[in-house]
Design a protein around this motif. Structure first.
Motif, PDB file in Angstrom:
ATOM      1  N   LYS A 196      11.916  10.987  -0.920  1.00  0.00           N
ATOM      2  CA  LYS A 196      11.958  11.268   0.660  1.00  0.00           C
ATOM      3  C   LYS A 196      11.192  10.213   0.595  1.00  0.00           C
ATOM      4  N   ALA A 197      10.203  10.191   0.960  1.00  0.00           N
ATOM      5  CA  ALA A 197       8.963   9.390   1.684  1.00  0.00           C
ATOM      6  C   ALA A 197       9.645   7.896   1.542  1.00  0.00           C
ATOM      7  N   LEU A 198      10.110   7.611   0.716  1.00  0.00           N
ATOM      8  CA  LEU A 198      10.807   5.756   0.665  1.00  0.00           C
ATOM      9  C   LEU A 198      12.268   6.268   2.012  1.00  0.00           C
ATOM     10  N   ASN A 199      12.851   7.097   1.642  1.00  0.00           N
ATOM     11  CA  ASN A 199      14.177   6.781   2.491  1.00  0.00           C
ATOM     12  C   ASN A 199      13.366   7.240   4.412  1.00  0.00           C
ATOM     13  N   THR A 200      12.478   7.528   4.736  1.00  0.00           N
ATOM     14  CA  THR A 200      12.186   7.707   5.178  1.00  0.00           C
ATOM     15  C   THR A 200      11.314   5.805   6.360  1.00  0.00           C
ATOM     16  N   CYS A 201      11.026   5.168   5.032  1.00  0.00           N
ATOM     17  CA  CYS A 201      10.944   3.368   5.119  1.00  0.00           C
ATOM     18  C   CYS A 201      11.995   2.446   5.482  1.00  0.00           C
ATOM     19  N   LEU A 202      13.366   3.391   4.764  1.00  0.00           N
ATOM     20  CA  LEU A 202      14.645   2.316   4.838  1.00  0.00           C
ATOM     21  C   LEU A 202      15.031   1.960   5.918  1.00  0.00           C
ATOM     22  N   SER A 203      14.765   2.701   7.459  1.00  0.00           N
ATOM     23  CA  SER A 203      15.163   2.245   8.538  1.00  0.00           C
ATOM     24  C   SER A 203      14.623   0.808   9.141  1.00  0.00           C
ATOM     25  N   HIS A 204      13.314   0.966   8.568  1.00  0.00           N
ATOM     26  CA  HIS A 204      12.178  -0.260   9.252  1.00  0.00           C
ATOM     27  C   HIS A 204      12.113  -1.085   8.476  1.00  0.00           C
ATOM     28  N   ILE A 205      12.330  -0.903   7.095  1.00  0.00           N
ATOM     29  CA  ILE A 205      12.966  -1.980   5.995  1.00  0.00           C
ATOM     30  C   ILE A 205      13.636  -2.828   6.828  1.00  0.00           C
ATOM     31  N   CYS A 206      15.062  -2.133   6.921  1.00  0.00           N
ATOM     32  CA  CYS A 206      16.149  -2.704   7.609  1.00  0.00           C
ATOM     33  C   CYS A 206      15.766  -3.451   9.094  1.00  0.00           C
ATOM     34  N   ALA A 207      15.194  -2.828   9.738  1.00  0.00           N
ATOM     35  CA  ALA A 207      14.885  -3.708  11.213  1.00  0.00           C
ATOM     36  C   ALA A 207      14.049  -4.703  10.640  1.00  0.00           C
ATOM     37  N   LEU A 223       0.711  -1.523   0.016  1.00  0.00           N
ATOM     38  CA  LEU A 223       0.516  -0.323  -0.361  1.00  0.00           C
ATOM     39  C   LEU A 223       1.100   0.876  -0.005  1.00  0.00           C
ATOM     40  N   ILE A 224       1.948   1.599   0.390  1.00  0.00           N
ATOM     41  CA  ILE A 224       2.564   2.376   1.035  1.00  0.00           C
ATOM     42  C   ILE A 224       3.623   3.074  -0.298  1.00  0.00           C
ATOM     43  N   LEU A 225       3.981   1.731  -1.234  1.00  0.00           N
ATOM     44  CA  LEU A 225       4.338   1.918  -2.477  1.00  0.00           C
ATOM     45  C   LEU A 225       3.685   2.074  -3.270  1.00  0.00           C
ATOM     46  N   LYS A 226       2.185   1.556  -3.201  1.00  0.00           N
ATOM     47  CA  LYS A 226       1.629   2.195  -4.359  1.00  0.00           C
ATOM     48  C   LYS A 226       0.963   3.957  -4.176  1.00  0.00           C
ATOM     49  N   MET A 227       1.112   3.970  -3.194  1.00  0.00           N
ATOM     50  CA  MET A 227       1.131   5.744  -2.669  1.00  0.00           C
ATOM     51  C   MET A 227       2.018   6.736  -3.146  1.00  0.00           C
ATOM     52  N   VAL A 228       3.120   6.025  -3.194  1.00  0.00           N
ATOM     53  CA  VAL A 228       4.654   7.022  -3.433  1.00  0.00           C
ATOM     54  C   VAL A 228       4.218   7.090  -4.885  1.00  0.00           C
ATOM     55  N   LEU A 229       4.298   5.954  -5.311  1.00  0.00           N
ATOM     56  CA  LEU A 229       4.146   6.095  -7.209  1.00  0.00           C
ATOM     57  C   LEU A 229       3.626   6.785  -7.643  1.00  0.00           C
ATOM     58  N   SER A 230       2.095   7.221  -6.228  1.00  0.00           N
ATOM     59  CA  SER A 230       1.394   8.287  -7.254  1.00  0.00           C
ATOM     60  C   SER A 230       1.756   9.408  -6.665  1.00  0.00           C
ATOM     61  N   ILE A 231       2.900  10.160  -5.697  1.00  0.00           N
ATOM     62  CA  ILE A 231       3.058  10.888  -5.800  1.00  0.00           C
ATOM     63  C   ILE A 231       3.935  12.067  -6.802  1.00  0.00           C
ATOM     64  N   ALA A 232       3.882  12.929  -7.315  1.00  0.00           N
ATOM     65  CA  ALA A 232       3.969  13.982  -8.997  1.00  0.00           C
ATOM     66  C   ALA A 232       5.589  13.684  -8.286  1.00  0.00           C
ATOM     67  N   SER A 233       6.062  14.697  -7.873  1.00  0.00           N
ATOM     68  CA  SER A 233       7.179  15.148  -7.400  1.00  0.00           C
ATOM     69  C   SER A 233       8.272  13.483  -7.171  1.00  0.00           C
ATOM     70  N   ARG A 234       9.271  13.566  -8.584  1.00  0.00           N
ATOM     71  CA  ARG A 234      10.478  12.648  -7.873  1.00  0.00           C
ATOM     72  C   ARG A 234      11.292  12.611  -6.553  1.00  0.00           C
ATOM     73  N   ALA A 235      11.249  13.970  -6.036  1.00  0.00           N
ATOM     74  CA  ALA A 235      12.214  14.431  -5.257  1.00  0.00           C
ATOM     75  C   ALA A 235      11.528  13.661  -3.608  1.00  0.00           C
ATOM     76  N   GLU A 236       9.689  13.917  -4.014  1.00  0.00           N
ATOM     77  CA  GLU A 236       8.928  13.305  -2.602  1.00  0.00           C
ATOM     78  C   GLU A 236       9.071  12.151  -2.278  1.00  0.00           C
ATOM     79  N   ARG A 237       9.175  11.266  -3.973  1.00  0.00           N
ATOM     80  CA  ARG A 237       8.734  10.262  -3.953  1.00  0.00           C
ATOM     81  C   ARG A 237      10.409   9.479  -3.225  1.00  0.00           C
TER      82      ARG A 237
END
Length: 315
Positions: free
Chosen positions: A237-248, A221-235
């Motif tokens: 940024k949104a994914l970057n906030t998830c990276l630490s959790h994905i590593c955990a 669901l998160i990936l679906k929402m991120v891909l719907s964001i128009a700005s590449r920089a915002e996409r």
């Protein structure tokens, strides 16, 4: 052989350090001591930084505090027997102490899985509705989530000590790890362990298995929402906030899957491999989680650097 007599005489277990090489146990004392020290320092630093820095009093960091507390608790559950074997060469543990340790290890394992699910929910809310993020995940809601995670763990693990205690033990009292696990102690029973095995399987499926599916679905669901964001920089940024959790999540579930696969399909492998994987599963996440979050989270990294620079200037 009288089962009741053998059970009465079977009041302790012998834990295993390095299988087949007990003379090498002292060599592991300092590396293990170093890992436990890193765990306490790393997670303690995370907790202290979040407590002191007002800018980190946000839902994401409260959940990170829960993860750090769980990691410390899980490590402390294995510490007594690790010290006993590798530092003091005393591998014997009483039956009741073994059951108690078993309860805490399995319990905090379920708690950690629940916290990771909570953190996935936190990331979902932050990306889906950033303007209402703080108003949705209030202190009260986070507290209720924490209580629910802890209550679930206690409820599902609570029957385990009683399931073990009802069994008569007349086989070898030597366990294959440096700490007590349900599946390990269960193998030493000289009666049917079908109920224990079935209950253990149900618990794993309904907690760790279900949690993994929920986390996976959350990220779909998160990936679906991120891909719907128009700005590449915002996409990004949104994914970057998830990276630490994905590593955990990977640090928790990859060793867990590895241990499960080795127990199921690796019976021909050396006992040292089994022991190594079991220790990696319990010791690696508490050591690496604070490192991952310190490196990947700019606010925490900046605060830690400020603390060390302040001490250097005062010196």
């Amino acid at each position: 052989m009288n089962l009741s007599t053998s059970h009465a005489n079977h009041q302790s277990f012998i834990l295993t350090g390095i299988p087949g090489m007990p003379d090498k146990n002292p060599w592991m004392a300092f590396p293990l001591g170093f890992l436990y020290t890193l765990t306490l320092l790393g997670n303690g630093t995370i907790l202290a930084v979040i407590k002191v820095d007002q800018s980190l009093h946000e839902p994401m960091y409260y959940f990170l505090s829960l993860l750090a507390l769980t990691d410390v608790s899980l490590s402390m559950s294995t510490l007594p027997t690790m010290l006993s074997i590798f530092w003091f060469n005393v591998p014997e543990i009483s039956f009741d102490a073994c059951i108690t340790q078993m309860f805490f290890i399995h319990g905090f394992g379920v708690v950690e899985s629940g916290v990771l699910v909570s953190m996935a929910f936190d990331r979902f809310v932050a990306i889906r509705d950033p303007l209402r993020y703080a108003s949705i995940l209030t202190h009260g809601v986070i507290g209720k989530i924490g209580i629910a995670v802890l209550t679930r763990a206690v409820c599902v693990v609570f029957p385990v000590p009683f399931l073990i205690k009802r069994l008569p033990f007349c086989h070898s009292n030597v366990l294959s790890h440096s700490y007590c696990l349900h599946q390990d102690a269960m193998r030493q029973a000289c009666a049917s362990t079908r109920v224990n095995s079935l209950y253990g399987l149900i618990i794993v499926i309904l907690t760790l298995g279900l949690d993994a599916l929920i986390i996976l679905f959350s990220y779909v669901l998160i990936l679906k929402m991120v891909l719907s964001i128009a700005s590449r920089a915002e996409r990004l940024k949104a994914l970057n906030t998830c990276l630490s959790h994905i590593c955990a999540v990977l640090l928790f579930y990859v060793p867990l899957i590895g241990v499960t696969m080795i127990h199921r399909f690796g019976k021909h492998l050396s006992p040292v491999v089994h022991t190594l994987m079991a220790n990696v599963y319990l010791l690696l996440p508490p050591v690496l989680n604070p490192i991952v979050y310190s490196v990947r989270t700019k606010q925490i990294r900046r605060r830690i650097i400020q603390v060390f620079q302040g001490r250097k200037n005062r010196a």
